[in-house]
Scaffold this motif. Structure first.
Motif, PDB file in Angstrom:
ATOM      1  N   ASN A  14    -103.477 -30.758 -38.312  1.00 12.09           N
ATOM      2  CA  ASN A  14    -102.183 -30.650 -37.607  1.00 12.09           C
ATOM      3  C   ASN A  14    -101.538 -29.294 -37.851  1.00 12.09           C
ATOM      4  O   ASN A  14    -100.955 -28.702 -36.938  1.00 12.09           O
ATOM      5  CB  ASN A  14    -101.240 -31.777 -38.043  1.00 12.09           C
ATOM      6  N   TYR A  15    -101.637 -28.795 -39.090  1.00 13.72           N
ATOM      7  CA  TYR A  15    -101.051 -27.481 -39.397  1.00 13.72           C
ATOM      8  C   TYR A  15    -101.754 -26.382 -38.598  1.00 13.72           C
ATOM      9  O   TYR A  15    -101.103 -25.509 -38.023  1.00 13.72           O
ATOM     10  CB  TYR A  15    -101.137 -27.176 -40.899  1.00 13.72           C
ATOM     11  N   ILE A  16    -103.077 -26.442 -38.553  1.00 10.71           N
ATOM     12  CA  ILE A  16    -103.841 -25.440 -37.812  1.00 10.71           C
ATOM     13  C   ILE A  16    -103.446 -25.457 -36.329  1.00 10.71           C
ATOM     14  O   ILE A  16    -103.400 -24.424 -35.676  1.00 10.71           O
ATOM     15  CB  ILE A  16    -105.367 -25.672 -37.992  1.00 10.71           C
ATOM     16  N   LYS A  17    -103.111 -26.654 -35.839  1.00 11.81           N
ATOM     17  CA  LYS A  17    -102.698 -26.793 -34.427  1.00 11.81           C
ATOM     18  C   LYS A  17    -101.243 -26.391 -34.207  1.00 11.81           C
ATOM     19  O   LYS A  17    -100.756 -26.461 -33.087  1.00 11.81           O
ATOM     20  CB  LYS A  17    -102.907 -28.229 -33.954  1.00 11.81           C
ATOM     21  N   GLY A  18    -100.534 -26.005 -35.276  1.00 14.02           N
ATOM     22  CA  GLY A  18     -99.171 -25.495 -35.105  1.00 14.02           C
ATOM     23  C   GLY A  18     -98.064 -26.333 -35.712  1.00 14.02           C
ATOM     24  O   GLY A  18     -96.890 -25.979 -35.623  1.00 14.02           O
ATOM     25  N   ASP A  19     -98.382 -27.453 -36.349  1.00  8.34           N
ATOM     26  CA  ASP A  19     -97.361 -28.310 -36.955  1.00  8.34           C
ATOM     27  C   ASP A  19     -97.029 -27.794 -38.362  1.00  8.34           C
ATOM     28  O   ASP A  19     -97.706 -28.117 -39.333  1.00  8.34           O
ATOM     29  CB  ASP A  19     -97.886 -29.750 -37.012  1.00  8.34           C
ATOM     30  N   GLU A  20     -95.971 -26.975 -38.461  1.00 13.08           N
ATOM     31  CA  GLU A  20     -95.580 -26.373 -39.750  1.00 13.08           C
ATOM     32  C   GLU A  20     -95.213 -27.439 -40.786  1.00 13.08           C
ATOM     33  O   GLU A  20     -95.411 -27.256 -41.972  1.00 13.08           O
ATOM     34  CB  GLU A  20     -94.403 -25.410 -39.564  1.00 13.08           C
ATOM     35  N   GLY A  21     -94.654 -28.551 -40.324  1.00 10.12           N
ATOM     36  CA  GLY A  21     -94.252 -29.634 -41.231  1.00 10.12           C
ATOM     37  C   GLY A  21     -95.434 -30.244 -41.967  1.00 10.12           C
ATOM     38  O   GLY A  21     -95.276 -30.778 -43.066  1.00 10.12           O
ATOM     39  N   ALA A  22     -96.619 -30.165 -41.362  1.00 12.18           N
ATOM     40  CA  ALA A  22     -97.809 -30.731 -42.001  1.00 12.18           C
ATOM     41  C   ALA A  22     -98.117 -30.000 -43.311  1.00 12.18           C
ATOM     42  O   ALA A  22     -98.487 -30.624 -44.305  1.00 12.18           O
ATOM     43  CB  ALA A  22     -98.998 -30.658 -41.048  1.00 12.18           C
ATOM     44  N   LEU A  23     -97.937 -28.682 -43.290  1.00 12.42           N
ATOM     45  CA  LEU A  23     -98.188 -27.910 -44.519  1.00 12.42           C
ATOM     46  C   LEU A  23     -97.158 -28.273 -45.586  1.00 12.42           C
ATOM     47  O   LEU A  23     -97.496 -28.429 -46.755  1.00 12.42           O
ATOM     48  CB  LEU A  23     -98.154 -26.408 -44.244  1.00 12.42           C
ATOM     49  N   GLU A  24     -95.916 -28.432 -45.155  1.00 12.59           N
ATOM     50  CA  GLU A  24     -94.860 -28.798 -46.104  1.00 12.59           C
ATOM     51  C   GLU A  24     -95.197 -30.135 -46.775  1.00 12.59           C
ATOM     52  O   GLU A  24     -95.042 -30.285 -47.986  1.00 12.59           O
ATOM     53  CB  GLU A  24     -93.520 -28.896 -45.372  1.00 12.59           C
TER      54      GLU A  24
END
Length: 194
Positions: A14-24
Motif C-alpha cells: 500500500n505504501y509503494i502504491k502511495g498510501d503514506e499512512g501505511a508506512l506510519e
C-alpha cells in the motif's frame, strides 16, 4: 472497519502504491522492537533515535526505488538495516582500535575474543562476514588451504595429505593467501576491528 490486523506485506504494498499512512502504521507497529535493538547496542537515547530515523530514511528510499523484494520479512529486513547503521556508526566514529595489517599480524586474531559485550558481539559478527567475503576473493587453491588451516585447524601435514601437494606447497599457498588478503584489504581500504 474490520478489526483484523493488516499484514506488513500489505502495508508495504500500500505504501509503494502511495498510501503514506501505511508506512506510519508499520513504523508504529515495529518502533519499540527496532528502537530497543538499536539502544541495546549504543546505550544512548539521542543516538538511538538518530539511527532509528536513519533506518527509516533508508527503508523509504529503498521502497520508493522499488528495490525491496517482498518475502514477508519486513521486520528482519529493517532490523538488518538498523544493525548495519549501528556498525557504520561505530566504524565512522573510531570507537574501535584499528589494525594496520603490517608485520606478523593475522587478521584471524580479531575473531578470537571470548568475553564480548553487545557492542563487540555485533562488530565481531560484521568482521566475520567481511573476512568471509575477503576469503572468497582468493584463488581457489589458496582459499582451500586457508580454510583448512584456519577454520578446520588442520596441520600443514594434514593439508598436504588431503590436497595431494607437498607441505612446502601448502605453506606457500597459505603465505600467498595471507599476502593476497592484505592486498585486498588495502585495495578496498577495509578496516577490521576487534
Amino acid at each position: 472497519m474490520q478489526n483484523e490486523i493488516i499484514s506488513d506485506a500489505t502495508l508495504v504494498s500500500n505504501y509503494i502504491k502511495g498510501d503514506e499512512g501505511a508506512l506510519e502504521t508499520l513504523i508504529i507497529r515495529h518502533k519499540q522492537k527496532i528502537y530497543s535493538f538499536i539502544y541495546s547496542k549504543v546505550y544512548d537515547r539521542d543516538l538511538a533515535e538518530d539511527i532509528f530515523q536513519d533506518t527509516f530514511i533508508k527503508v523509504i528510499r529503498t521502497l520508493k526505488r522499488g528495490a525491496y523484494n517482498e518475502e514477508g520479512k519486513f521486520l528482519p529486513w529493517v532490523m538488518r538495516i538498523s544493525h548495519n547503521l549501528v556498525i557504520d556508526y561505530f566504524r565512522k566514529n573510531n570507537r574501535m582500535p584499528k589494525f594496520d595489517n603490517a608485520g606478523e599480524f593475522s587478521i584471524f586474531s580479531v575473531l578470537s575474543d571470548t568475553s564480548l559485550n553487545a557492542e563487540k558481539s555485533i562488530i565481531k559478527e560484521q568482521v566475520e562476514n567481511d573476512v568471509r567475503r575477503l576469503v572468497d576473493e582468493l584463488p581457489e587453491d589458496q582459499k582451500e588451504v586457508l580454510l583448512m588451516r584456519i577454520y578446520n585447524d588442520m596441520s600443514f601435514k594434514e593439508i598436504s595429505d588431503r590436497t595431494g601437494v607437498s607441505i612446502n606447497t601448502a605453506l606457500g599457498r597459505m603465505r600467498y593467501a595471507l599476502i593476497n588478503l592484505r592486498k585486498i584489504i588495502d585495495k578496498h581500504n577495509i578496516v577490521l576491528t576487534n
